[in-house]
Design a protein around this motif. Structure first.
Motif, PDB file in Angstrom:
ATOM      1  N   PHE A  41      14.023  32.185 -26.585  1.00  0.00           N
ATOM      2  CA  PHE A  41      14.552  30.652 -26.716  1.00  0.00           C
ATOM      3  C   PHE A  41      14.790  30.517 -28.126  1.00  0.00           C
ATOM      4  N   GLY A  42      15.011  31.221 -28.852  1.00  0.00           N
ATOM      5  CA  GLY A  42      15.536  31.216 -30.349  1.00  0.00           C
ATOM      6  C   GLY A  42      14.424  31.489 -31.495  1.00  0.00           C
ATOM      7  N   ASP A  43      12.921  31.716 -31.101  1.00  0.00           N
ATOM      8  CA  ASP A  43      12.150  31.936 -32.022  1.00  0.00           C
ATOM      9  C   ASP A  43      12.092  33.496 -32.395  1.00  0.00           C
ATOM     10  N   PRO A  44      12.343  34.035 -33.585  1.00  0.00           N
ATOM     11  CA  PRO A  44      12.661  35.398 -33.918  1.00  0.00           C
ATOM     12  C   PRO A  44      11.375  36.470 -33.953  1.00  0.00           C
ATOM     13  N   TYR A  45      10.653  36.329 -32.770  1.00  0.00           N
ATOM     14  CA  TYR A  45       9.605  37.233 -32.880  1.00  0.00           C
ATOM     15  C   TYR A  45       9.014  37.663 -31.209  1.00  0.00           C
ATOM     16  N   THR A  46       8.412  38.635 -31.035  1.00  0.00           N
ATOM     17  CA  THR A  46       7.828  38.874 -29.652  1.00  0.00           C
ATOM     18  C   THR A  46       6.427  38.510 -29.370  1.00  0.00           C
ATOM     19  N   LYS A  47       6.268  38.030 -28.166  1.00  0.00           N
ATOM     20  CA  LYS A  47       4.796  37.864 -27.937  1.00  0.00           C
ATOM     21  C   LYS A  47       4.920  37.531 -26.397  1.00  0.00           C
ATOM     22  N   PRO A  52      11.360  26.691 -13.664  1.00  0.00           N
ATOM     23  CA  PRO A  52      11.496  27.521 -14.736  1.00  0.00           C
ATOM     24  C   PRO A  52      12.390  27.104 -15.887  1.00  0.00           C
ATOM     25  N   PRO A  53      12.129  27.263 -17.214  1.00  0.00           N
ATOM     26  CA  PRO A  53      13.040  26.868 -18.346  1.00  0.00           C
ATOM     27  C   PRO A  53      14.186  28.018 -18.472  1.00  0.00           C
ATOM     28  N   PHE A  54      15.190  27.682 -18.807  1.00  0.00           N
ATOM     29  CA  PHE A  54      16.333  28.459 -19.079  1.00  0.00           C
ATOM     30  C   PHE A  54      16.344  29.270 -20.312  1.00  0.00           C
ATOM     31  N   LYS A  55      16.413  30.434 -20.144  1.00  0.00           N
ATOM     32  CA  LYS A  55      16.371  31.490 -21.251  1.00  0.00           C
ATOM     33  C   LYS A  55      17.821  31.543 -21.991  1.00  0.00           C
ATOM     34  N   PHE A  56      18.027  30.655 -22.938  1.00  0.00           N
ATOM     35  CA  PHE A  56      19.617  30.505 -23.474  1.00  0.00           C
ATOM     36  C   PHE A  56      19.646  31.636 -24.722  1.00  0.00           C
ATOM     37  N   VAL A  57      18.693  32.317 -25.166  1.00  0.00           N
ATOM     38  CA  VAL A  57      18.984  33.426 -26.016  1.00  0.00           C
ATOM     39  C   VAL A  57      18.505  34.615 -25.867  1.00  0.00           C
ATOM     40  N   CYS A  58      19.251  35.719 -25.918  1.00  0.00           N
ATOM     41  CA  CYS A  58      18.987  36.864 -25.302  1.00  0.00           C
ATOM     42  C   CYS A  58      19.112  38.099 -26.421  1.00  0.00           C
ATOM     43  N   ALA A  59      18.509  38.060 -27.399  1.00  0.00           N
ATOM     44  CA  ALA A  59      18.760  38.903 -28.556  1.00  0.00           C
ATOM     45  C   ALA A  59      18.050  40.388 -28.275  1.00  0.00           C
ATOM     46  N   ASN A  60      18.484  41.159 -28.756  1.00  0.00           N
ATOM     47  CA  ASN A  60      18.110  42.549 -28.607  1.00  0.00           C
ATOM     48  C   ASN A  60      16.714  42.786 -29.213  1.00  0.00           C
ATOM     49  N   LYS A  61      15.788  43.278 -28.376  1.00  0.00           N
ATOM     50  CA  LYS A  61      14.342  43.386 -29.141  1.00  0.00           C
ATOM     51  C   LYS A  61      14.386  44.338 -30.401  1.00  0.00           C
ATOM     52  N   ARG A  91      10.472  22.985 -25.958  1.00  0.00           N
ATOM     53  CA  ARG A  91      11.643  22.216 -25.645  1.00  0.00           C
ATOM     54  C   ARG A  91      12.443  22.731 -24.357  1.00  0.00           C
ATOM     55  N   ALA A  92      12.489  23.770 -24.017  1.00  0.00           N
ATOM     56  CA  ALA A  92      13.112  24.261 -23.186  1.00  0.00           C
ATOM     57  C   ALA A  92      12.429  24.092 -21.620  1.00  0.00           C
ATOM     58  N   PHE A  93      10.960  23.977 -21.759  1.00  0.00           N
ATOM     59  CA  PHE A  93      10.289  23.787 -20.654  1.00  0.00           C
ATOM     60  C   PHE A  93      10.212  22.419 -20.292  1.00  0.00           C
ATOM     61  N   PHE A  94      10.414  21.400 -21.708  1.00  0.00           N
ATOM     62  CA  PHE A  94      10.334  20.039 -21.208  1.00  0.00           C
ATOM     63  C   PHE A  94      11.652  19.828 -20.717  1.00  0.00           C
ATOM     64  N   LYS A  95      13.136  20.186 -20.926  1.00  0.00           N
ATOM     65  CA  LYS A  95      14.320  19.984 -20.314  1.00  0.00           C
ATOM     66  C   LYS A  95      14.119  20.442 -18.805  1.00  0.00           C
ATOM     67  N   ALA A  96      13.494  21.712 -18.504  1.00  0.00           N
ATOM     68  CA  ALA A  96      13.578  21.768 -16.930  1.00  0.00           C
ATOM     69  C   ALA A  96      12.599  21.116 -16.403  1.00  0.00           C
ATOM     70  N   ASN A  97      11.503  20.323 -17.004  1.00  0.00           N
ATOM     71  CA  ASN A  97      10.581  19.817 -16.114  1.00  0.00           C
ATOM     72  C   ASN A  97      10.139  18.298 -16.360  1.00  0.00           C
ATOM     73  N   PRO A  98      11.005  17.634 -16.648  1.00  0.00           N
ATOM     74  CA  PRO A  98      10.832  16.140 -16.734  1.00  0.00           C
ATOM     75  C   PRO A  98      10.502  15.391 -15.469  1.00  0.00           C
ATOM     76  N   LEU A  99      11.017  16.147 -14.450  1.00  0.00           N
ATOM     77  CA  LEU A  99      10.830  15.922 -13.040  1.00  0.00           C
ATOM     78  C   LEU A  99       9.867  16.436 -12.210  1.00  0.00           C
ATOM     79  N   ALA A 100       9.822  16.171 -10.849  1.00  0.00           N
ATOM     80  CA  ALA A 100       8.887  17.120 -10.233  1.00  0.00           C
ATOM     81  C   ALA A 100       9.242  18.370  -9.805  1.00  0.00           C
ATOM     82  N   ALA A 101       8.008  19.219  -9.641  1.00  0.00           N
ATOM     83  CA  ALA A 101       8.294  20.596  -9.414  1.00  0.00           C
ATOM     84  C   ALA A 101       9.146  20.818  -8.013  1.00  0.00           C
TER      85      ALA A 101
END
Length: 227
Positions: free
Chosen positions: A118-124, A134-143, A173-183
């Motif tokens: 999701f654009g934050d340059p670290y792994t966890k 489910p939120p949209f994964k828009f950044v797919c960087a090589n680990k 922010r991605a989670f919010f965009k996917a979930n302003p509505l009902a599941a």
């Protein structure tokens, strides 16, 4: 009336921040408040839950074993989060924890992600349970290009461990965009997740390409049914 969002064990409130910015009635419930004795707040729109991961985290359990009493204490907070889900009947809810032993108690998580997706340059590696879009994964960087040790530093008086515990803003922010509505307002499986590894040089199969594949497969199914 403003829609209520409960941010359970919310810490800094980073996960619910996008909802607060858009005018939701966000209630961050964190220490010293003990959610295990929290009274029924009435119906709510959504619940974000991030119970402490110390007893469940794979990274921590490698260092020292947990006693049965410690596990009961940790699970009592998870149970309190789930009690509020049952009582409040939210339109959607989600419970978060890093990769670890919690799945032994809750079953397989329904969504897995790393902050770099999701654009934050670290792994966890993080797991989610619940009923949500489910939120949209828009950044797919090589680990290989992501170094968790160099990109997470202490700041504002917080240790590096404390900073890593904060919900990454890109995911929030991605989670919010996917979930302003009902599941359930988004068809199940529509937002396919990107893979966590790939052959060197191969293109990533992102959520958008997965959606295109899903459309093609549904179209083929309809064509066969009419033939």
């Amino acid at each position: 009336m403003k829609k209520i969002i409960l941010d359970l064990c919310g810490g800094t409130g980073a996960w619910s921040q996008p909802y607060a910015e858009k005018g939701y009635d966000v209630r961050v419930l964190t220490l010293p408040l003990d959610i295990r004795v929290m009274l029924f707040p009435g119906p709510v729109h959504g619940i974000l839950a991030a119970p402490p991961c110390t007893m469940f985290s794979r990274a921590a359990t490698r260092v020292w074993p947990r006693s049965e009493a410690q596990m009961r204490e940790a699970l009592s907070i998870v149970d309190a989060c789930l009690r509020l889900v049952v009582c409040c009947k939210p339109k959607w809810w989600v419970l978060e924890n890093p990769i670890g032993t919690l799945k032994k108690y809750l079953g397989e998580p329904i969504y897995k992600f790393d902050p770099y997706e999701f654009g934050d340059p670290y792994t966890k590696r993080t797991w989610l349970w619940g009923d949500f879009a489910p939120p949209f994964k828009f950044v797919c960087a090589n680990k290989i290009e992501v170094n968790r040790h160099e990109n997470i530093k202490s700041k504002d008086g917080l240790s590096r461990v404390a900073v890593r515990a904060i919900t990454p803003l890109g995911f929030a922010r991605a989670f919010f965009k996917a979930n302003p509505l009902a599941a359930g307002s988004v068809p199940s499986g529509w937002f396919a997740t990107a893979p966590t590894s790939r052959p060197r040089g191969a293109p990533w199969r992102t959520a958008s390409t997965a959606g295109e594949s899903l459309i093609r497969s549904r179209t083929r199914s309809k064509t066969k049914s009419h033939s």
